[in-house]
Design an enzyme around this catalytic site. Structure first.
Site, PDB file in Angstrom:
ATOM      1  CG  LEU A  63      -2.141  -0.851   1.239  1.00 29.77           C
ATOM      2  CD1 LEU A  63      -2.732  -0.929   2.644  1.00 29.77           C
ATOM      3  CD2 LEU A  63      -3.180  -0.316   0.264  1.00 29.77           C
ATOM      4  CB  SER A  64       1.073   4.233  -2.143  1.00 32.57           C
ATOM      5  OG  SER A  64       1.604   3.543  -3.253  1.00 32.57           O
ATOM      6  CB  ALA A  65       2.497   7.184   1.978  1.00 33.10           C
TER       7      ALA A  65
END
Length: 397
Positions: A63-65
């Site tokens: 998951l990206s930030a």
């Protein structure tokens, strides 16, 4: 990548922090972020990290930030009915948020390199449908995922209104990505360590805007077959909805959608001839009648207290309360009644002499916890139970 905003105690606090830092700037994007709890897409043992503004990786899961997803959602400029392609769709978190905005007549496709991640994404999507009340607050476009390398999409594949790539794109693949767009479409991707927004303004014209500096893992290069030719990854089919599915969408939309009358007031939808006359003598009319009576009693009591002069209360001297009036006058008095009740001290509200029956019709009763209104309406429909469950997408309470 991340760490641009403070961690939150829960999903809502994380969104508040993203808004304060101006990563989330539109109401549409904010609603989508609040509707889906980021922690639901983490493995159970890692949920304590879900509300930090940091990327998360575990094996093939990634998951990206939150700040990156915020910029992506804002840059995509999503609207209902558009087609969306997510390259490197991962856990399905972004695709699910996008589906809340696209609505039931959009297209929501994803391509993911790892089969186990696609399975994980579908598990999380099923969990969202079955457990989240947010599903009933939106008209949703379900995502469809395929397994494969996004660099192996055939050049003759259909184009999309919006495309996002969740891996660093090498410069030599920039034109390949651009060709996935329709004219007028928007492509958002990490290009040369900058999150970049590319808008296709014509068949061979583009506008490019650099958004923020980012660090992404690069796209995985396609593997060669034995014969030396790259494999082909077919995109999901653009399926036409069945009549049964369209009927479910239409029924849920009708039950969910109120009519806006202005000044923030709403009115129930009148769906057939004669419904207005029936409506005036239904439960809502009884509630308004009592509400008007209580409102006028409160106003007269205030006048009496201020002037010490007895005031006539003829409106409440007979069982019907007051004579029937025009619909808009009734709505104004109902609003006034709510305002008076909110302004009254607690002891006055408790001592207003309501019976249990009157409280059930909306008198001075305390505000009850929020309920899933759409679900309650469906369950009250005079339909067989299997059909009700179909309208509810077989969701448990």
């Amino acid at each position: 990548m991340g760490g641009a905003v403070s961690a939150g105690e829960d999903n809502d606090e994380l969104i508040d922090n993203l808004k304060e830092a101006h990563y989330i700037r539109s109401e549409l994007v904010e609603r989508a972020f609040r509707a889906i709890d980021r922690a639901d897409y983490y493995l159970e043992e890692h949920r304590d990290s879900a509300y930090k503004d940091l990327a998360w990786r575990h094996g093939n899961l990634h998951l990206s930030a939150p700040c990156i997803y915020s910029e992506v959602m804002e840059a995509l400029d999503l609207q209902p009915g558009l087609s969306f392609l997510n390259l490197g769709s991962g856990t399905g978190y972004l695709s699910t948020m996008v589906g809340l905005i696209l609505g039931p007549f959009g297209v929501n496709h994803g391509v993911e390199l790892h089969a186990d991640v696609v399975d994980y994404a579908y598990q999380k999507f099923d969990y969202f449908i079955k457990t989240s009340d947010s599903f009933d607050k939106f008209e949703f476009c379900e995502p469809t995922f395929v397994v494969g390398n996004c660099l192996e999409i055939p050049p003759e594949s259909r184009q999309y209104d919006r495309v996002y790539c969740g891996a660093g794109v090498q410069k030599e693949y920039e034109n390949y990505m651009k060709n996935l767009l329709k004219v007028g479409g928007i492509l958002v991707l990490p290009l040369e360590e900058k999150l970049t927004k590319i808008t296709r303004t014509g068949q061979s014209s583009w506008e490019t805007k650099k958004i923020i500096a980012v660090t992404f893992a690069p796209l995985v290069q396609p593997k060669q077959n034995v014969n030396g030719r790259p494999r082909s990854v077919p995109l999901p089919i653009f399926e036409v909805r069945t009549l049964q599915d369209l009927s479910r969408i239409a029924i849920r939309h009708t039950l969910r959608q109120p009519i806006v009358m202005g000044e923030g007031r709403t009115k129930r939808r009148v769906s057939f001839p004669g419904a207005r006359a029936m409506h005036r003598y239904g439960p809502r009319f009884e509630r308004r009648r009592f509400c008007r009576r209580f409102y006028r009693q409160c106003v007269n009591s205030i006048v009496l207290h201020d002037s010490m002069i007895p005031t006539a209360m003829d409106d409440c001297n007979y069982p019907g309360g007051v004579e029937e009036e025009e619909e808009e006058v009734e709505e104004e008095e109902e609003i006034g009644c709510r305002r008076v009740r909110e302004d009254l001290p607690e002891e006055d509200e408790e001592g207003c002499g309501d019976t249990e029956d009157e409280k059930s019709k909306g008198g001075c009763a305390r505000a009850e916890p929020a309920v899933n209104i759409l679900r309650e309406k469906i369950l009250r429909l005079p339909l067989p139970e299997p059909l009700k469950m179909y309208l509810l997408y077989y969701r448990e309470k």
